[in-house]
Design a protein around this motif. Structure first.
Motif, PDB file in Angstrom:
ATOM      1  N   PRO A 151      -1.517   1.724  -4.720  1.00  0.00           N
ATOM      2  CA  PRO A 151      -0.935   2.787  -5.548  1.00  0.00           C
ATOM      3  C   PRO A 151      -1.486   2.834  -6.976  1.00  0.00           C
ATOM      4  N   LYS A 152      -2.125   1.760  -7.425  1.00  0.00           N
ATOM      5  CA  LYS A 152      -2.698   1.759  -8.776  1.00  0.00           C
ATOM      6  C   LYS A 152      -4.046   2.470  -8.823  1.00  0.00           C
ATOM      7  N   SER A 153      -4.749   2.523  -7.692  1.00  0.00           N
ATOM      8  CA  SER A 153      -6.085   3.122  -7.692  1.00  0.00           C
ATOM      9  C   SER A 153      -6.120   4.499  -7.039  1.00  0.00           C
ATOM     10  N   LEU A 154      -5.266   4.692  -6.047  1.00  0.00           N
ATOM     11  CA  LEU A 154      -5.203   5.944  -5.295  1.00  0.00           C
ATOM     12  C   LEU A 154      -6.516   6.289  -4.585  1.00  0.00           C
ATOM     13  N   ASN A 155      -7.306   5.269  -4.225  1.00  0.00           N
ATOM     14  CA  ASN A 155      -8.513   5.474  -3.415  1.00  0.00           C
ATOM     15  C   ASN A 155      -8.105   5.409  -1.945  1.00  0.00           C
ATOM     16  N   ARG A 156      -7.753   6.555  -1.403  1.00  0.00           N
ATOM     17  CA  ARG A 156      -7.263   6.635  -0.026  1.00  0.00           C
ATOM     18  C   ARG A 156      -8.347   6.295   0.984  1.00  0.00           C
ATOM     19  N   ARG A 157      -7.923   5.643   2.074  1.00  0.00           N
ATOM     20  CA  ARG A 157      -8.840   5.373   3.185  1.00  0.00           C
ATOM     21  C   ARG A 157      -8.098   5.590   4.488  1.00  0.00           C
ATOM     22  N   LEU A 158      -8.817   6.135   5.459  1.00  0.00           N
ATOM     23  CA  LEU A 158      -8.243   6.377   6.783  1.00  0.00           C
ATOM     24  C   LEU A 158      -7.940   5.042   7.451  1.00  0.00           C
ATOM     25  N   THR A 159      -6.737   4.908   8.018  1.00  0.00           N
ATOM     26  CA  THR A 159      -6.382   3.675   8.723  1.00  0.00           C
ATOM     27  C   THR A 159      -6.098   3.917  10.198  1.00  0.00           C
ATOM     28  N   THR A 160      -5.571   5.079  10.533  1.00  0.00           N
ATOM     29  CA  THR A 160      -5.156   5.352  11.913  1.00  0.00           C
ATOM     30  C   THR A 160      -5.173   6.855  12.150  1.00  0.00           C
ATOM     31  N   HIS A 161      -5.456   7.254  13.406  1.00  0.00           N
ATOM     32  CA  HIS A 161      -5.308   8.660  13.780  1.00  0.00           C
ATOM     33  C   HIS A 161      -4.972   8.765  15.255  1.00  0.00           C
ATOM     34  N   CYS A 162      -4.310   9.854  15.652  1.00  0.00           N
ATOM     35  CA  CYS A 162      -3.923  10.050  17.050  1.00  0.00           C
ATOM     36  C   CYS A 162      -3.371  11.458  17.266  1.00  0.00           C
ATOM     37  N   ILE A 163      -2.971  11.707  18.503  1.00  0.00           N
ATOM     38  CA  ILE A 163      -2.305  12.945  18.899  1.00  0.00           C
ATOM     39  C   ILE A 163      -0.952  12.563  19.490  1.00  0.00           C
ATOM     40  N   VAL A 164       0.087  13.319  19.139  1.00  0.00           N
ATOM     41  CA  VAL A 164       1.412  13.134  19.724  1.00  0.00           C
ATOM     42  C   VAL A 164       1.873  14.497  20.232  1.00  0.00           C
ATOM     43  N   ILE A 165       2.468  14.495  21.427  1.00  0.00           N
ATOM     44  CA  ILE A 165       3.031  15.725  21.977  1.00  0.00           C
ATOM     45  C   ILE A 165       4.542  15.621  21.895  1.00  0.00           C
ATOM     46  N   MET A 166       5.124  16.613  21.239  1.00  0.00           N
ATOM     47  CA  MET A 166       6.567  16.688  21.080  1.00  0.00           C
ATOM     48  C   MET A 166       7.092  17.874  21.878  1.00  0.00           C
ATOM     49  N   VAL A 167       8.329  17.754  22.377  1.00  0.00           N
ATOM     50  CA  VAL A 167       8.955  18.832  23.133  1.00  0.00           C
ATOM     51  C   VAL A 167      10.285  19.185  22.478  1.00  0.00           C
ATOM     52  N   ALA A 168      10.497  20.469  22.246  1.00  0.00           N
ATOM     53  CA  ALA A 168      11.767  20.946  21.703  1.00  0.00           C
ATOM     54  C   ALA A 168      12.785  20.973  22.839  1.00  0.00           C
ATOM     55  N   VAL A 169      13.983  20.455  22.560  1.00  0.00           N
ATOM     56  CA  VAL A 169      15.028  20.414  23.592  1.00  0.00           C
ATOM     57  C   VAL A 169      16.351  20.925  23.028  1.00  0.00           C
ATOM     58  N   ASP A 170      17.210  21.394  23.950  1.00  0.00           N
ATOM     59  CA  ASP A 170      18.548  21.821  23.550  1.00  0.00           C
ATOM     60  C   ASP A 170      19.503  20.631  23.589  1.00  0.00           C
ATOM     61  N   SER A 223       0.836  -1.204   0.000  1.00  0.00           N
ATOM     62  CA  SER A 223       0.000   0.000   0.000  1.00  0.00           C
ATOM     63  C   SER A 223       0.869   1.251   0.000  1.00  0.00           C
ATOM     64  N   LEU A 224       0.357   2.285  -0.647  1.00  0.00           N
ATOM     65  CA  LEU A 224       0.950   3.600  -0.540  1.00  0.00           C
ATOM     66  C   LEU A 224       0.397   4.206   0.742  1.00  0.00           C
ATOM     67  N   VAL A 225       1.290   4.570   1.657  1.00  0.00           N
ATOM     68  CA  VAL A 225       0.894   5.084   2.967  1.00  0.00           C
ATOM     69  C   VAL A 225       1.237   6.567   3.046  1.00  0.00           C
ATOM     70  N   GLU A 226       0.294   7.355   3.553  1.00  0.00           N
ATOM     71  CA  GLU A 226       0.516   8.773   3.791  1.00  0.00           C
ATOM     72  C   GLU A 226       0.277   9.050   5.259  1.00  0.00           C
ATOM     73  N   VAL A 227       1.266   9.646   5.905  1.00  0.00           N
ATOM     74  CA  VAL A 227       1.132  10.044   7.303  1.00  0.00           C
ATOM     75  C   VAL A 227       1.142  11.565   7.320  1.00  0.00           C
ATOM     76  N   GLU A 228      -0.017  12.139   7.632  1.00  0.00           N
ATOM     77  CA  GLU A 228      -0.172  13.592   7.660  1.00  0.00           C
ATOM     78  C   GLU A 228      -0.079  14.064   9.105  1.00  0.00           C
ATOM     79  N   ALA A 229       0.746  15.082   9.343  1.00  0.00           N
ATOM     80  CA  ALA A 229       0.939  15.618  10.686  1.00  0.00           C
ATOM     81  C   ALA A 229       0.803  17.131  10.645  1.00  0.00           C
TER      82      ALA A 229
END
Length: 159
Positions: A95-114, A68-74
């Motif tokens: 990838p031959k049809s390009l009929n996208r379907r939702l497979t997973t969704h969530c929230i991630v919290i990221m922290v910027a660090v030095d 499958s062609l996978v797209e992860v949108e953030a």
């Protein structure tokens, strides 16, 4: 890039090494892709190295098949002093049809660090559209819910 980037989409093909015992893409592989996209999104927004602080609300809606062609949108939906709440959506298709379907969704919290691992300030994100404002408000509600869950989960943490 000289300007903060609020969103990003990673695209790739699901490979045979990503398969679980049931013949579909392993949930752990999907979670890795989510983490990679969350990192790319948060680093693009903050201009800093970022680490994962939280991943939650993950919903596996539909399986992903090998090939499958996978797209992860953030996209950034909330910023704190050093944290960024990233909404993620995973879609897949043949990838031959390009009929996208939702497979997973969530929230991630990221922290910027030095370089010492200490939190660093990130640019504030200000919602502009109605959907941005709704997602921003939802991120705030989810913070309150996570705080309560964290308090309840203390029973499982050894002192």
């Amino acid at each position: 890039m000289s300007q903060a980037q609020r969103d990003i989409t990673l695209r790739f093909l699901a490979e045979p090494q990503d398969v679980n015992f049931g013949g579909k893409v392993h949930g752990g592989a999907v979670m890795k892709w989510i983490d990679l996209a969350a990192y790319a999104c948060s680093a693009g927004w903050s201009g800093r190295y970022c680490v994962t602080a939280y991943a939650g609300g993950i919903r596996f809606v539909a399986p992903i098949h090998v090939g499958s062609l996978v797209e992860v949108e953030a996209k950034v939906i909330y910023t704190g002093k050093s944290s960024m709440h990233i909404a993620l959506e995973v879609n897949a298709c043949d990838p031959k049809s390009l009929n996208r379907r939702l497979t997973t969704h969530c929230i991630v919290i990221m922290v910027a660090v030095d370089q010492n691992g200490q939190p660093e300030r990130v640019p504030q994100w200000i919602p502009e559209t109605e959907i941005d404002k709704t997602q921003h408000a939802t991120a705030i509600k989810l913070m309150e819910i996570r705080k309560k869950i964290g308090e309840e989960m203390q029973i499982f943490v050894e002192d």
